[in-house]
Design an enzyme around this catalytic site. Structure first.
Site, short mmCIF file in Angstrom:
data_model
loop_
_atom_site.label_atom_id
_atom_site.label_comp_id
_atom_site.label_asym_id
_atom_site.label_seq_id
_atom_site.Cartn_x
_atom_site.Cartn_y
_atom_site.Cartn_z
N ASP A 149 0.81 -1.22 0.00
CA ASP A 149 0.00 0.00 0.00
C ASP A 149 0.84 1.27 0.00
O ASP A 149 0.49 2.25 -0.66
CB ASP A 149 -0.92 0.03 1.22
CG ASP A 149 -2.11 -0.89 1.07
OD1 ASP A 149 -2.48 -1.19 -0.07
OD2 ASP A 149 -2.68 -1.29 2.10
N TYR A 402 -12.71 -1.59 -4.21
CA TYR A 402 -13.23 -0.35 -3.64
C TYR A 402 -14.34 0.21 -4.53
O TYR A 402 -14.42 -0.07 -5.73
CB TYR A 402 -12.12 0.69 -3.53
CG TYR A 402 -11.20 0.54 -2.34
CD1 TYR A 402 -11.11 -0.65 -1.62
CD2 TYR A 402 -10.40 1.60 -1.92
CE1 TYR A 402 -10.27 -0.78 -0.53
CE2 TYR A 402 -9.55 1.48 -0.83
CZ TYR A 402 -9.49 0.29 -0.15
OH TYR A 402 -8.65 0.17 0.93
#
EC number: 3.2.1.18
Length: 470
Positions: A149, A402
């Protein structure tokens, strides 16, 4: 006639022709100048071409005059007004496709960035897709390990909506491994978070220039929305989190004008958890549906007023919309407390429609696969299970990820209301597939006043790539 006389005669004739030629050229030049001075704008040989480059570069004016070009650089006029964005949301009966970038399919042979967390935001003149790159391209050795990330190579970039995140059309926005962006009607504002986990910094850029910063206040991975922030009458609002992902953290609302922070407030939410809010303007307020990464399978709700007062709770509906989650039939719903006792989660969204709510969720209860949007009668205010509309966006045989919200401003649509729109990320590669990389593409949908049939607008890339077979 003797030879000398012939030479003299030929020479005299040649001289006469030369003098006549000179006279004709002089007359031609005089006539041309007189005509151009009197009526220059009516001739095809004199034309002006205006070219515009991106958002903030320049206008190039080229005046072409026969074989001579004069290039003049002039200042690009800036937008004069802030967007209002106090209109209500339009009522949506269904959601129609707006764009699909097919970035991973194109990236098997094109110069396409490895990305995650794509989102869409709109100015008065265009919508753009923003994304966090990994500083590498698909099907390249540097794509190895891009499941991570946070790294120093991650940057926020953008393209016009519908374009793949390719190196030729992408515009750099910020150094960031977490970000948000929005347009106030005059310029783009971006917030890019970068740096070490315990001392991360958020840099606020306005019109491409750093204007303000936010330092980590809890020392535990400062992060923001991964979707569009919200501007109302020139003031832009966004939500940030600092602290643990699996227990109580600290949450703040920020307000900026022209990229400079003019207000902030802490959100008191003991026992609740807020991350990655998906926000939109509605009737002069900012409405957000967020992610509870601690315990709740119901989603936190945050409504922000212009004075930074707020209300916070949970989506009341008796249908859970986070992932992972339990069975719908076993969920009761709560307007104030987290329910479900399922850790982890995924960024999601919803739209208030009066007391009803449109809410997006994965079709799978346990993994990020499939995607649907459902309309729940009175789901904003009651523990209702009354599902009155359902539209499938991605079938459960394909990966999703997402999702988040944005609106089309009235300057784009010429409507008297804000069109609700959403995007769905489609994650490919690690950890679910046999590749050395993780990346995503996206599908974007916007509300319309007609029902739209279910279908699957899935990613469609055939994996693994060549780089994965080495």
């Amino acid at each position: 006639m003797n030879p000398n006389q012939k030479i003299i005669a030929i020479g005299s004739a040649s001289l006469g022709i030369l003098i006549l030629n000179v006279i004709l050229h002089v007359v031609s030049i005089i006539v041309t100048v007189l005509v151009l001075n009197n009526n220059g704008t009516g001739l095809n040989c004199n034309r002006t071409i205006i070219r515009e480059y991106n958002e903030t570069v320049r206008v190039e004016r080229i005046t072409q005059w026969y074989n001579t070009s004069t290039i003049e650089y002039i200042e690009r006029p800036s937008n004069e007004y802030y967007m209002n964005n106090t209109e209500p949301l339009c009522e949506a009966q269904g959601f129609a496709p707006f764009s699909k970038d097919n970035g991973i399919r194109i990236g098997s042979r094109g110069h396409v960035f490895v990305i995650r967390e794509p989102f869409v935001s709109c100015s008065p003149s265009e919508c753009r897709t923003f994304f966090l790159t990994q500083g590498s391209l698909l099907n390249d050795k540097h794509s190895n390990g891009t499941m991570k990330d946070r790294s120093p190579y991650r940057t926020l970039m953008s393209v016009k909506i519908g374009q793949s995140p390719n190196v030729y059309q992408a515009r750099f926005e910020a150094v960031a491994w977490s970000a948000t962006a929005c347009h106030d009607g005059k310029k783009w504002m971006t917030v890019g978070v970068t740096g070490p986990d315990n001392q991360a910094v958020a840099v606020v850029n306005y019109g491409g220039v750093p204007v303000d910063i936010i330092n980590s206040w809890a020392g535990d991975i400062l992060r923001t929305q991964e979707s569009s922030c919200t501007c109302i009458k020139g003031d832009c609002y966004w939500v940030m989190t600092d602290g643990p992902a699996n227990r109580q953290a600290k949450y703040r609302i920020f307000k900026a004008k022209d990229g400079r922070i003019i207000g902030q407030t802490d959100i008191s939410f003991n026992g609740g958890h807020i991350e990655e809010c998906s926000c939109y303007p509605n009737e002069g307020k900012v409405e957000c549906i967020c992610r509870d990464n601690w315990t709740g399978t119901n989603r936190p709700i945050l409504v922000i007023s212009s004075d930074l007062s707020y209300t916070v709770g949970y989506l009341c509906a008796g249908i859970p919309t986070d992932t992972p989650r339990g069975e719908d039939s076993q969920f009761t719903g709560s307007c104030t407390s987290p329910l479900g006792n399922k850790g982890y989660g995924v960024k999601g969204f919803g739209f208030r429609q009066g007391t009803d709510v449109w809410a997006g969720r994965t079709i799978s209860r346990t993994s990020r696969s499939g995607f649907e949007i459902i309309k729940i009668r009175n789901g904003w205010t009651q523990n209702s299970k009354d599902q009155i509309r359902r539209q499938v966006i991605i079938d459960n045989l394909n990966w999703s990820g997402y999702s988040g919200s944005f609106t089309l401003p009235v300057e784009l649509t010429k409507k008297g209301c804000l069109v609700p729109c959403f995007w769905v990320e489609m994650i490919r590669g690690k950890p679910e597939e046999t590749t050395i990389w993780t990346s995503s593409s996206s599908i974007v949908m916007c509300g319309v006043d007609h029902k739209i049939a279910s279908w699957s607008w899935h990613d469609g890339a055939i994996l693994p790539f060549d780089i994965d077979k080495m």
